[in-house]
Design a protein around this motif. Structure first.
Motif, mmCIF file in Angstrom:
data_model
loop_
_atom_site.group_PDB
_atom_site.id
_atom_site.type_symbol
_atom_site.label_atom_id
_atom_site.label_comp_id
_atom_site.label_asym_id
_atom_site.label_seq_id
_atom_site.Cartn_x
_atom_site.Cartn_y
_atom_site.Cartn_z
ATOM 1 N N ASP A 1 0.691 -1.048 -0.004
ATOM 2 C CA ASP A 1 -0.074 0.020 0.101
ATOM 3 C C ASP A 1 0.837 1.334 -0.014
ATOM 4 O O ASP A 1 1.567 1.390 0.794
ATOM 5 C CB ASP A 1 -0.919 -0.028 1.315
ATOM 6 N N GLY B 1 -1.456 1.363 -10.058
ATOM 7 C CA GLY B 1 -2.320 0.648 -8.700
ATOM 8 C C GLY B 1 -3.783 0.893 -8.557
ATOM 9 O O GLY B 1 -4.520 1.550 -9.709
ATOM 10 N N THR B 2 -4.362 0.475 -7.582
ATOM 11 C CA THR B 2 -5.979 0.693 -7.345
ATOM 12 C C THR B 2 -6.109 1.426 -6.088
ATOM 13 O O THR B 2 -5.600 0.857 -4.915
ATOM 14 C CB THR B 2 -6.439 -0.603 -7.355
ATOM 15 N N ALA B 3 -6.957 2.404 -6.145
ATOM 16 C CA ALA B 3 -7.114 2.999 -4.879
ATOM 17 C C ALA B 3 -8.213 2.297 -4.044
ATOM 18 O O ALA B 3 -9.081 1.660 -4.433
ATOM 19 C CB ALA B 3 -7.843 4.449 -5.351
ATOM 20 N N THR B 4 -7.466 2.288 -2.854
ATOM 21 C CA THR B 4 -8.400 1.221 -1.783
ATOM 22 C C THR B 4 -8.723 2.023 -0.647
ATOM 23 O O THR B 4 -9.517 1.562 0.457
ATOM 24 C CB THR B 4 -7.493 0.143 -1.359
ATOM 25 N N TYR C 1 -3.251 3.650 -2.162
ATOM 26 C CA TYR C 1 -3.028 2.928 -3.523
ATOM 27 C C TYR C 1 -2.597 1.434 -3.378
ATOM 28 O O TYR C 1 -1.333 1.507 -2.822
ATOM 29 C CB TYR C 1 -2.418 3.633 -4.521
ATOM 30 N N ARG C 2 -3.093 0.445 -3.632
ATOM 31 C CA ARG C 2 -2.562 -0.868 -3.438
ATOM 32 C C ARG C 2 -1.830 -1.088 -5.000
ATOM 33 O O ARG C 2 -2.374 -0.981 -5.926
ATOM 34 C CB ARG C 2 -3.846 -1.806 -3.411
ATOM 35 N N ASN D 1 3.576 -3.016 -10.761
ATOM 36 C CA ASN D 1 3.625 -1.450 -10.733
ATOM 37 C C ASN D 1 5.109 -1.137 -10.255
ATOM 38 O O ASN D 1 5.516 0.312 -9.942
ATOM 39 C CB ASN D 1 2.735 -0.995 -9.543
#
Length: 198
Positions: A116, A144-147, A152-153, A158
């Motif tokens: 993260d 990444g992915t906003a969690t 961001y995960r 990445n």
């Protein structure tokens, strides 16, 4: 006829201490042997064998984060964003937006690794009236992915260079003279990269 007991000869008298010494030595050796057996659990030997694996080495991955040189801009309610050369000379007012464009270099190596990336604010930043009226927002477009808030995960896909955008907004709804003449230390904002466990 009387029997006379022969007096011991010099040779027989000399042999007695030798026999006594040998007997004492034998008793001592028996005692030591018995003690060793009792301590060592006996002198029995059992079969055993071992065979080493042929799997070869396994190596650890890596997790790291470094920051490049960022650049700042300041946008007021009535104007456009302007570059900021020296943050120490900036005097912000309600409605202002400070924006940091921050190059990142992320290292994520591991078959199953996930981490993260966050922008975290220290307690001293929000302790005063000014810091309490500043909103912090992190954005890493396409990375990444906003969690969650400012989180961001990331995965090993990445790993590498990226650019983050951090905005600091002086809440437009701030009333009166709240936060006037106060300051906050922007060094109390940190980017963190932590291996994910859930």
């Amino acid at each position: 006829m009387s029997l006379e007991t022969a007096s011991p000869t010099r040779a027989s008298r000399a042999a007695r201490p030798v026999r006594r010494h040998r007997r004492a030595t034998a008793i001592a050796l028996i005692t030591v042997g018995a003690a060793l057996l009792s301590v060592g659990g006996g002198s029995y030997a059992y079969w055993s064998t071992q065979t080493a694996l042929t799997a070869g080495p396994v190596s650890a991955g890596d997790l790291n984060l470094s920051l490049g040189t960022g650049s700042w801009t300041l946008k007021g309610v009535l104007g456009t964003a302007q570059p900021v050369a020296n943050l120490t000379t900036v005097k912000i007012v309600p409605g202002d937006v400070l924006t940091l464009t921050q190059p990142l270099d992320v290292t994520l190596v591991g078959n199953t690794i996930a981490a993260d990336l966050k922008a975290e604010v220290g307690s001293t930043f929000t302790s005063g009236a000014l810091g309490g009226n500043l909103d912090i927002a992190l954005s890493v477009a396409g990375y990444g992915t906003a969690t969650g808030t400012n989180t961001y995960r990331l995965t090993s896909a990445n790993s590498g260079a990226a650019t983050a955008t951090l905005t600091i907004t002086f809440k437009p709804g701030t009333t009166g003279r709240t936060g006037a003449t106060q300051s906050v230390d922007l060094n109390d904002i940190a980017f963190t990269l932590t291996q994910a466990s859930s």
